[in-house]
Scaffold this motif. Structure first.
Motif, PDB file in Angstrom:
ATOM      1  N   PHE A 104       0.858  -1.180   0.000  1.00 18.78           N
ATOM      2  CA  PHE A 104       0.000   0.000   0.000  1.00 18.78           C
ATOM      3  C   PHE A 104       0.891   1.225   0.000  1.00 18.78           C
ATOM      4  CE2 PHE A 104       0.058  -0.807   4.716  1.00 18.78           C
ATOM      5  CZ  PHE A 104       0.491   0.426   5.171  1.00 18.78           C
ATOM      6  N   MET A 105       0.329   2.349  -0.463  1.00 20.84           N
ATOM      7  CA  MET A 105       1.088   3.588  -0.596  1.00 20.84           C
ATOM      8  C   MET A 105       0.467   4.687   0.239  1.00 20.84           C
ATOM      9  SD  MET A 105       1.195   6.887  -1.988  1.00 20.84           S
ATOM     10  CE  MET A 105      -0.273   6.869  -2.991  1.00 20.84           C
ATOM     11  N   LEU A 106       1.328   5.452   0.906  1.00 23.22           N
ATOM     12  CA  LEU A 106       0.952   6.676   1.604  1.00 23.22           C
ATOM     13  C   LEU A 106       1.663   7.847   0.940  1.00 23.22           C
ATOM     14  CD1 LEU A 106       1.326   5.461   5.308  1.00 23.22           C
ATOM     15  CD2 LEU A 106      -0.718   5.382   3.857  1.00 23.22           C
ATOM     16  N   GLN A 107       0.908   8.909   0.613  1.00 22.36           N
ATOM     17  CA  GLN A 107       1.494  10.076  -0.029  1.00 22.36           C
ATOM     18  C   GLN A 107       1.604  11.220   0.965  1.00 22.36           C
ATOM     19  OE1 GLN A 107      -0.073  11.105  -3.864  1.00 22.36           O
ATOM     20  NE2 GLN A 107       0.890  13.128  -3.891  1.00 22.36           N
ATOM     21  N   LEU A 108       2.806  11.726   1.134  1.00 21.42           N
ATOM     22  CA  LEU A 108       3.090  12.797   2.079  1.00 21.42           C
ATOM     23  C   LEU A 108       2.896  14.169   1.424  1.00 21.42           C
ATOM     24  CD1 LEU A 108       4.043  11.932   4.965  1.00 21.42           C
ATOM     25  CD2 LEU A 108       4.440  10.200   3.218  1.00 21.42           C
ATOM     26  N   ASN A 109       2.753  15.174   2.262  1.00 23.04           N
ATOM     27  CA  ASN A 109       2.570  16.540   1.768  1.00 23.04           C
ATOM     28  C   ASN A 109       3.880  17.245   1.452  1.00 23.04           C
ATOM     29  OD1 ASN A 109      -0.248  16.468   1.971  1.00 23.04           O
ATOM     30  ND2 ASN A 109      -0.221  17.120   4.114  1.00 23.04           N
ATOM     31  N   ASN A 110       5.005  16.666   1.857  1.00 22.19           N
ATOM     32  CA  ASN A 110       6.284  17.347   1.717  1.00 22.19           C
ATOM     33  C   ASN A 110       7.363  16.326   1.372  1.00 22.19           C
ATOM     34  OD1 ASN A 110       8.873  18.647   2.543  1.00 22.19           O
ATOM     35  ND2 ASN A 110       7.535  20.275   3.295  1.00 22.19           N
ATOM     36  N   LEU A 111       8.222  16.659   0.430  1.00 22.57           N
ATOM     37  CA  LEU A 111       9.310  15.755   0.049  1.00 22.57           C
ATOM     38  C   LEU A 111      10.243  15.488   1.222  1.00 22.57           C
ATOM     39  CD1 LEU A 111      10.909  14.153  -2.075  1.00 22.57           C
ATOM     40  CD2 LEU A 111      12.021  16.308  -2.740  1.00 22.57           C
ATOM     41  N   ASP A 112      10.444  16.485   2.086  1.00 19.89           N
ATOM     42  CA  ASP A 112      11.332  16.287   3.229  1.00 19.89           C
ATOM     43  C   ASP A 112      10.822  15.177   4.154  1.00 19.89           C
ATOM     44  OD1 ASP A 112      13.033  18.265   2.339  1.00 19.89           O
ATOM     45  OD2 ASP A 112      12.180  19.829   3.624  1.00 19.89           O
ATOM     46  N   ASP A 113       9.490  15.000   4.221  1.00 21.26           N
ATOM     47  CA  ASP A 113       8.938  13.919   5.034  1.00 21.26           C
ATOM     48  C   ASP A 113       9.393  12.559   4.519  1.00 21.26           C
ATOM     49  OD1 ASP A 113       7.530  15.860   6.443  1.00 21.26           O
ATOM     50  OD2 ASP A 113       5.725  15.618   5.229  1.00 21.26           O
ATOM     51  N   VAL A 114       9.474  12.432   3.200  1.00 17.15           N
ATOM     52  CA  VAL A 114       9.940  11.179   2.595  1.00 17.15           C
ATOM     53  C   VAL A 114      11.421  10.983   2.887  1.00 17.15           C
ATOM     54  CG1 VAL A 114      10.220   9.916   0.419  1.00 17.15           C
ATOM     55  CG2 VAL A 114       8.179  11.322   0.787  1.00 17.15           C
ATOM     56  N   GLY A 115      12.207  12.042   2.723  1.00 15.23           N
ATOM     57  CA  GLY A 115      13.642  11.933   2.973  1.00 15.23           C
ATOM     58  C   GLY A 115      13.971  11.614   4.412  1.00 15.23           C
ATOM     59  N   SER A 116      13.312  12.290   5.356  1.00  6.62           N
ATOM     60  CA  SER A 116      13.611  12.033   6.764  1.00  6.62           C
ATOM     61  C   SER A 116      13.160  10.630   7.181  1.00  6.62           C
ATOM     62  CB  SER A 116      12.941  13.090   7.649  1.00  6.62           C
ATOM     63  OG  SER A 116      11.520  13.021   7.555  1.00  6.62           O
ATOM     64  N   THR A 117      12.063  10.151   6.598  1.00  3.53           N
ATOM     65  CA  THR A 117      11.604   8.801   6.927  1.00  3.53           C
ATOM     66  C   THR A 117      12.523   7.760   6.306  1.00  3.53           C
ATOM     67  OG1 THR A 117       9.334   9.615   7.067  1.00  3.53           O
ATOM     68  CG2 THR A 117       9.630   7.233   6.854  1.00  3.53           C
ATOM     69  N   HIS A 118      13.052   8.044   5.131  1.00  6.68           N
ATOM     70  CA  HIS A 118      14.042   7.155   4.507  1.00  6.68           C
ATOM     71  C   HIS A 118      15.252   7.016   5.425  1.00  6.68           C
ATOM     72  CE1 HIS A 118      17.374   6.284   1.586  1.00  6.68           C
ATOM     73  NE2 HIS A 118      16.475   5.428   1.136  1.00  6.68           N
ATOM     74  N   ASP A 119      15.726   8.128   5.970  1.00  9.98           N
ATOM     75  CA  ASP A 119      16.844   8.078   6.918  1.00  9.98           C
ATOM     76  C   ASP A 119      16.477   7.258   8.154  1.00  9.98           C
ATOM     77  OD1 ASP A 119      18.375   9.644   5.256  1.00  9.98           O
ATOM     78  OD2 ASP A 119      18.122  11.495   6.420  1.00  9.98           O
ATOM     79  N   LEU A 120      15.271   7.482   8.676  1.00  4.78           N
ATOM     80  CA  LEU A 120      14.819   6.767   9.867  1.00  4.78           C
ATOM     81  C   LEU A 120      14.758   5.262   9.623  1.00  4.78           C
ATOM     82  CD1 LEU A 120      13.537   6.785  12.748  1.00  4.78           C
ATOM     83  CD2 LEU A 120      11.319   7.071  11.615  1.00  4.78           C
ATOM     84  N   VAL A 121      14.222   4.879   8.485  1.00  2.00           N
ATOM     85  CA  VAL A 121      14.114   3.450   8.151  1.00  2.00           C
ATOM     86  C   VAL A 121      15.497   2.814   8.127  1.00  2.00           C
ATOM     87  CG1 VAL A 121      13.563   1.871   6.238  1.00  2.00           C
ATOM     88  CG2 VAL A 121      11.890   3.597   6.975  1.00  2.00           C
ATOM     89  N   LYS A 122      16.460   3.487   7.514  1.00  3.10           N
ATOM     90  CA  LYS A 122      17.814   2.929   7.462  1.00  3.10           C
ATOM     91  C   LYS A 122      18.441   2.865   8.854  1.00  3.10           C
ATOM     92  CE  LYS A 122      19.534   5.615   4.236  1.00  3.10           C
ATOM     93  NZ  LYS A 122      20.528   6.143   3.244  1.00  3.10           N
ATOM     94  N   SER A 123      18.205   3.899   9.672  1.00  2.00           N
ATOM     95  CA  SER A 123      18.811   3.902  11.002  1.00  2.00           C
ATOM     96  C   SER A 123      18.208   2.834  11.905  1.00  2.00           C
ATOM     97  CB  SER A 123      18.646   5.292  11.647  1.00  2.00           C
ATOM     98  OG  SER A 123      17.298   5.538  12.008  1.00  2.00           O
ATOM     99  N   ARG A 124      16.952   2.484  11.687  1.00  2.00           N
ATOM    100  CA  ARG A 124      16.301   1.450  12.495  1.00  2.00           C
ATOM    101  C   ARG A 124      16.537   0.044  11.951  1.00  2.00           C
ATOM    102  NH1 ARG A 124      10.894   3.109  15.527  1.00  2.00           N
ATOM    103  NH2 ARG A 124      10.637   0.859  15.333  1.00  2.00           N
TER     104      ARG A 124
END
Length: 298
Positions: free
Chosen positions: A218-238
């Protein structure tokens, strides 16, 4: 003269997911995806919010690690009954929801049926909204694109593409957005069809592949590109496994990445998809899923 009621779904309103590990899902939903855990429903499901609606996801401890129902919204009683009549005329058996079922979904009324692969499809109107108790993410994100577009999109694996397309296009009223024919290995390719029911480029995509799970992602669409980038970082760190790294899709032009959920299927987390205006849209076909990126992990 009475105005003719259009018998078609309007958006993907909610998803029901059956899982084995409820604690892992609560953590993933709140602390990675940024959804709001909103207590339990009357049937014991954990409720997840992403906007003013009281529930967009209902997570059940039933063990499937897969989608167990999908709820499509229509605008009112007349539209639900028109779609009910259309389904029945087309040979699809529908059932009116019980009071307990309507309470569990927090809707005014609902019918349900099965798609050709056996997935429970719910068609409802009158969802409970909570403007007086605004959505608050546990993470510093700007929020999700929902509204008339619904919660996002789903990609389903289907054993019989012809039957699935007949059900979703001819009976539920989805329109074709485009096609992607992708070569997954030498001499092995799959043809996916992408379908819309509102301006979101696709609410549903169908993949003719036999997999143990119905839900590919499933897909969730964010309102801001930075939200995608920061979550990408979070996923890798976890240490959460990536399905595909950052990239931009050919058909909807979304910038996104894919992560593995605690149930094994993937979640696409993205921003910036183009929208469809049916007055001007032309169906196209693609032979690649991405303009750049989206490299498979591992």
């Amino acid at each position: 003269m009475a105005q003719q009621v259009e018998a078609k779904v309007g958006s993907l309103g909610y998803l029901g997911i059956g899982v084995k590990d409820m604690a892992a899902w609560r953590d993933f939903a709140a602390n990675v995806l940024g959804l709001m855990v909103a207590g339990e429903g009357s049937d014991g499901a954990t409720l997840l919010r992403m906007d003013e609606m009281s529930r967009r996801f209902m997570v059940h401890p039933s063990g499937e690690d897969d989608v167990i129902f999908a709820g499509f919204e229509v605008s009112g009683k007349a539209q639900m009954e028109a779609l009910e009549a259309k389904l029945n005329k087309g040979g699809v058996e529908t059932t009116r929801a019980t009071d307990d079922e309507k309470k569990a979904r927090a809707v005014v009324d609902m019918i349900h049926c099965k798609d050709p692969a056996g997935l429970r499809i719910e068609i409802f109107y009158g969802p409970k909204v909570m403007f007086d108790q605004p959505f608050h993410s546990t993470r510093p994100i700007s929020g999700f694109q929902t509204g008339e577009h619904g919660l996002g999109h789903i990609v389903l694996t289907v054993p019989d593409m012809k039957a699935a397309r007949h059900f979703y296009e001819d009976q539920l009223g989805f329109l074709i957005s485009d096609y992607i024919s992708m070569e997954l290995a030498p001499k092995f390719s799959i043809d996916l069809v992408f379908l819309h029911c509102n301006p979101r480029h696709h609410t549903l995509a169908l993949a003719p592949i036999a997999l143990p799970k119905r839900l590919f992602h499933f897909m969730l669409q964010l309102n801001n590109l930075d939200d995608v980038g920061s979550t990408h970082d979070l996923v890798k760190s976890r240490g959460i496994k990536l399905g595909m790294d950052l990239g931009k899709h050919t058909n909807d032009h979304m910038v996104s990445f894919y992560m593995q959920s605690p149930s094994g299927f993937e979640v696409e987390y993205g921003w910036g998809a183009r929208q469809i205006d049916d007055a001007t849209w032309h169906v196209t076909q693609h032979t690649s899923g991405s303009i750049w990126g989206h490299k498979r992990a591992g």
